[in-house]
Design a protein around this motif. Structure first.
Motif, PDB file in Angstrom:
ATOM      1  N   HIS A 185      49.135  44.858  35.082  1.00  0.00           N
ATOM      2  CA  HIS A 185      48.132  43.961  34.517  1.00  0.00           C
ATOM      3  C   HIS A 185      48.485  42.509  34.772  1.00  0.00           C
ATOM      4  N   GLN A 186      49.777  42.205  34.705  1.00  0.00           N
ATOM      5  CA  GLN A 186      50.196  40.852  35.044  1.00  0.00           C
ATOM      6  C   GLN A 186      49.867  40.554  36.497  1.00  0.00           C
ATOM      7  N   ALA A 187      50.231  41.486  37.363  1.00  0.00           N
ATOM      8  CA  ALA A 187      50.024  41.271  38.791  1.00  0.00           C
ATOM      9  C   ALA A 187      48.543  41.161  39.111  1.00  0.00           C
ATOM     10  N   GLU A 188      47.753  41.957  38.417  1.00  0.00           N
ATOM     11  CA  GLU A 188      46.312  41.923  38.661  1.00  0.00           C
ATOM     12  C   GLU A 188      45.725  40.561  38.323  1.00  0.00           C
ATOM     13  N   ARG A 189      46.325  39.891  37.375  1.00  0.00           N
ATOM     14  CA  ARG A 189      45.797  38.600  36.962  1.00  0.00           C
ATOM     15  C   ARG A 189      45.766  37.617  38.119  1.00  0.00           C
ATOM     16  N   GLY A 190      46.739  37.782  39.012  1.00  0.00           N
ATOM     17  CA  GLY A 190      46.767  36.940  40.192  1.00  0.00           C
ATOM     18  C   GLY A 190      46.859  35.479  39.839  1.00  0.00           C
ATOM     19  N   ASN A 191      45.986  34.686  40.405  1.00  0.00           N
ATOM     20  CA  ASN A 191      46.044  33.243  40.228  1.00  0.00           C
ATOM     21  C   ASN A 191      45.246  32.761  39.014  1.00  0.00           C
ATOM     22  N   LEU A 192      44.767  33.691  38.192  1.00  0.00           N
ATOM     23  CA  LEU A 192      43.958  33.274  37.055  1.00  0.00           C
ATOM     24  C   LEU A 192      44.840  32.965  35.846  1.00  0.00           C
ATOM     25  N   SER A 193      44.427  31.985  35.089  1.00  0.00           N
ATOM     26  CA  SER A 193      45.120  31.707  33.836  1.00  0.00           C
ATOM     27  C   SER A 193      44.805  32.812  32.831  1.00  0.00           C
ATOM     28  N   GLU A 194      45.585  32.834  31.775  1.00  0.00           N
ATOM     29  CA  GLU A 194      45.337  33.815  30.720  1.00  0.00           C
ATOM     30  C   GLU A 194      43.896  33.737  30.225  1.00  0.00           C
ATOM     31  N   ALA A 195      43.443  32.500  30.007  1.00  0.00           N
ATOM     32  CA  ALA A 195      42.089  32.315  29.481  1.00  0.00           C
ATOM     33  C   ALA A 195      41.040  32.763  30.485  1.00  0.00           C
ATOM     34  N   GLU A 196      41.241  32.431  31.742  1.00  0.00           N
ATOM     35  CA  GLU A 196      40.277  32.836  32.767  1.00  0.00           C
ATOM     36  C   GLU A 196      40.228  34.352  32.886  1.00  0.00           C
ATOM     37  N   PHE A 197      41.406  34.935  32.866  1.00  0.00           N
ATOM     38  CA  PHE A 197      41.471  36.390  32.956  1.00  0.00           C
ATOM     39  C   PHE A 197      40.695  37.034  31.811  1.00  0.00           C
ATOM     40  N   SER A 198      40.883  36.482  30.642  1.00  0.00           N
ATOM     41  CA  SER A 198      40.205  37.055  29.483  1.00  0.00           C
ATOM     42  C   SER A 198      38.694  36.858  29.573  1.00  0.00           C
ATOM     43  N   ASP A 199      38.267  35.688  30.059  1.00  0.00           N
ATOM     44  CA  ASP A 199      36.841  35.472  30.303  1.00  0.00           C
ATOM     45  C   ASP A 199      36.302  36.489  31.299  1.00  0.00           C
ATOM     46  N   LEU A 200      37.066  36.651  32.356  1.00  0.00           N
ATOM     47  CA  LEU A 200      36.601  37.533  33.423  1.00  0.00           C
ATOM     48  C   LEU A 200      36.440  38.960  32.920  1.00  0.00           C
ATOM     49  N   THR A 201      37.432  39.466  32.217  1.00  0.00           N
ATOM     50  CA  THR A 201      37.317  40.838  31.726  1.00  0.00           C
ATOM     51  C   THR A 201      36.161  40.954  30.731  1.00  0.00           C
ATOM     52  N   ARG A 202      35.998  39.937  29.907  1.00  0.00           N
ATOM     53  CA  ARG A 202      34.902  39.996  28.944  1.00  0.00           C
ATOM     54  C   ARG A 202      33.554  40.058  29.667  1.00  0.00           C
ATOM     55  N   LEU A 203      33.382  39.212  30.667  1.00  0.00           N
ATOM     56  CA  LEU A 203      32.113  39.197  31.390  1.00  0.00           C
ATOM     57  C   LEU A 203      31.889  40.502  32.143  1.00  0.00           C
ATOM     58  N   LEU A 204      32.945  41.018  32.731  1.00  0.00           N
ATOM     59  CA  LEU A 204      32.800  42.269  33.465  1.00  0.00           C
ATOM     60  C   LEU A 204      32.429  43.405  32.515  1.00  0.00           C
ATOM     61  N   GLU A 238      26.465  32.836  32.031  1.00  0.00           N
ATOM     62  CA  GLU A 238      27.496  33.862  32.183  1.00  0.00           C
ATOM     63  C   GLU A 238      27.634  34.275  33.640  1.00  0.00           C
ATOM     64  N   PHE A 239      26.485  34.437  34.272  1.00  0.00           N
ATOM     65  CA  PHE A 239      26.507  34.820  35.685  1.00  0.00           C
ATOM     66  C   PHE A 239      27.271  33.781  36.498  1.00  0.00           C
ATOM     67  N   SER A 240      26.991  32.539  36.217  1.00  0.00           N
ATOM     68  CA  SER A 240      27.656  31.479  36.970  1.00  0.00           C
ATOM     69  C   SER A 240      29.154  31.456  36.684  1.00  0.00           C
ATOM     70  N   ASP A 241      29.538  31.676  35.429  1.00  0.00           N
ATOM     71  CA  ASP A 241      30.963  31.798  35.112  1.00  0.00           C
ATOM     72  C   ASP A 241      31.592  32.951  35.882  1.00  0.00           C
ATOM     73  N   LEU A 242      30.891  34.053  35.864  1.00  0.00           N
ATOM     74  CA  LEU A 242      31.440  35.251  36.487  1.00  0.00           C
ATOM     75  C   LEU A 242      31.656  35.037  37.982  1.00  0.00           C
ATOM     76  N   THR A 243      30.660  34.510  38.661  1.00  0.00           N
ATOM     77  CA  THR A 243      30.836  34.292  40.095  1.00  0.00           C
ATOM     78  C   THR A 243      31.945  33.275  40.354  1.00  0.00           C
ATOM     79  N   ARG A 244      32.016  32.259  39.523  1.00  0.00           N
ATOM     80  CA  ARG A 244      33.077  31.272  39.720  1.00  0.00           C
ATOM     81  C   ARG A 244      34.452  31.920  39.584  1.00  0.00           C
ATOM     82  N   LEU A 245      34.626  32.732  38.540  1.00  0.00           N
ATOM     83  CA  LEU A 245      35.926  33.365  38.326  1.00  0.00           C
ATOM     84  C   LEU A 245      36.251  34.351  39.444  1.00  0.00           C
ATOM     85  N   LEU A 246      35.253  35.074  39.874  1.00  0.00           N
ATOM     86  CA  LEU A 246      35.506  36.031  40.954  1.00  0.00           C
ATOM     87  C   LEU A 246      35.889  35.309  42.235  1.00  0.00           C
TER      88      LEU A 246
END
Lengths: 175, 175
Positions: free
Chosen positions: A149-168, B160-168
């Motif tokens: 899970h750490q490795a998957e985070r890649g270049n994202l910050s903790e907050a970005e990662f959490s945003d990303l998972t939430r949106l997904l 949200e869509f825009s956040d998601l694409t940005r994070l991806l």
DNA sequence: AGGATAAAGTTTCCATGGAAACTAAATTGG
DNA sequence: CCAATTTAGTTTCCATGGAAACTTTATCCT
């Protein structure tokens, strides 16, 4: 479907063969390698595909030593967290088709990590649970899982990662 | 030790055959269908896979009538935006392997939408561009492409869509 | 130069995962 | 109850995409 076919009878390959060195330049772009992604940068399908390739890389960097592929690892984990669940229920929650699930479970059974238990109440159904070896394996690999899970985070910050998972999760309807 | 049948010599299938109706309940979870996703909800690899399934659904809902698969459509679009680019450069920017790209381009050529042009400066290389039919097709389908982006958004708000694409994009290294 | 090495595409082969047909068991409804 | 339908899982077959080997051409190096 726009039947615009003028191709030669087989698939037309066009690489210059020996007998030519004369040809007029078609309008080539200035840079030979820089491709303009254009609207694809807003295409969720495209971005998801690329992101998944990254995630796969991370997986194999971390966990290739285990000899399990991503799907197998995921299924194993879900059985660990839901012992005795029916095979079909696991498959549905992973969006794995029944046919594929059969083969995936076959491999895990052959690896000695999980076992199929005939359901006492539905003779068609099968319940999955970890073997003792599977339990040991999962316990021993828990740290690897977290490292992944750490490795998957890649270049994202903790907050970005959490945003990303939430949106997904929202997008996938998993909330 | 429950009714756990140890592997027959081939792949072990365990479904209850005729001669059994006696078996003790293994510890079944209360609900028969509700699977606990647990840590998988934080697994980027898993979430990306599920999200991609949604995106594929959206694609086929919108564009299946065109007779093009996602990869073909994407490649077509990139050639439209980068006419004359080398096949390999397009492939790299889409993270498509050369072997696959050859077949994908074959299909688009056979469909009459793009053409391979032998490079005047490198006899190994091939430049891709749209045929007139391809141009017409792309122009006519531009609206479908935009509609697809709407459909891909699914249940996400514009923000949200825009956040998601940005994070991806950040995660994939596309910025 | 000119042999070694690298690169562009293609071909062949293989692994992964889905679709459809099938078997056996459970459910439904008349 | 028993035929019709549905469901769980499996099997077989097929489509998609990657890996490796190959061909041809370009580049690199002393």
């Amino acid at each position: 479907m726009l039947g615009v076919i003028k191709s030669e009878q087989s698939t037309p390959k066009v690489r210059a063969k020996m007998p030519a060195k004369t040809a007029k330049k078609p309008p080539l772009p200035a840079d030979d390698e820089t491709v303009e992604i254009a609207e694809l940068g807003e295409s969720l399908g495209f971005l998801l595909r690329i992101a998944q390739l990254r995630a796969f890389e991370a997986f194999f960097d971390e966990l290739s030593a285990l000899g399990l592929r991503p799907g197998e690892f995921t299924a194993l984990w879900l059985v660990l967290r839901n012992p005795g669940m029916k095979q079909g229920a696991i498959a549905r929650s992973l969006c794995i088709k029944p046919a594929h699930m059969t083969k995936l479970v076959d491999r895990l059974v052959t690896a000695g990590l999980i076992e199929r238990v005939a359901s006492p109440e539905d003779r068609r159904a099968v319940h999955l649970s970890l073997t003792p070896e599977g339990e040991t394996f999962a316990a021993a690999r828990k740290d690897d899982f977290l490292a992944l899970h750490q490795a998957e985070r890649g270049n994202l910050s903790e907050a970005e990662f959490s945003d990303l998972t939430r949106l997904l999760k929202k997008y996938s309807g998993l909330d």
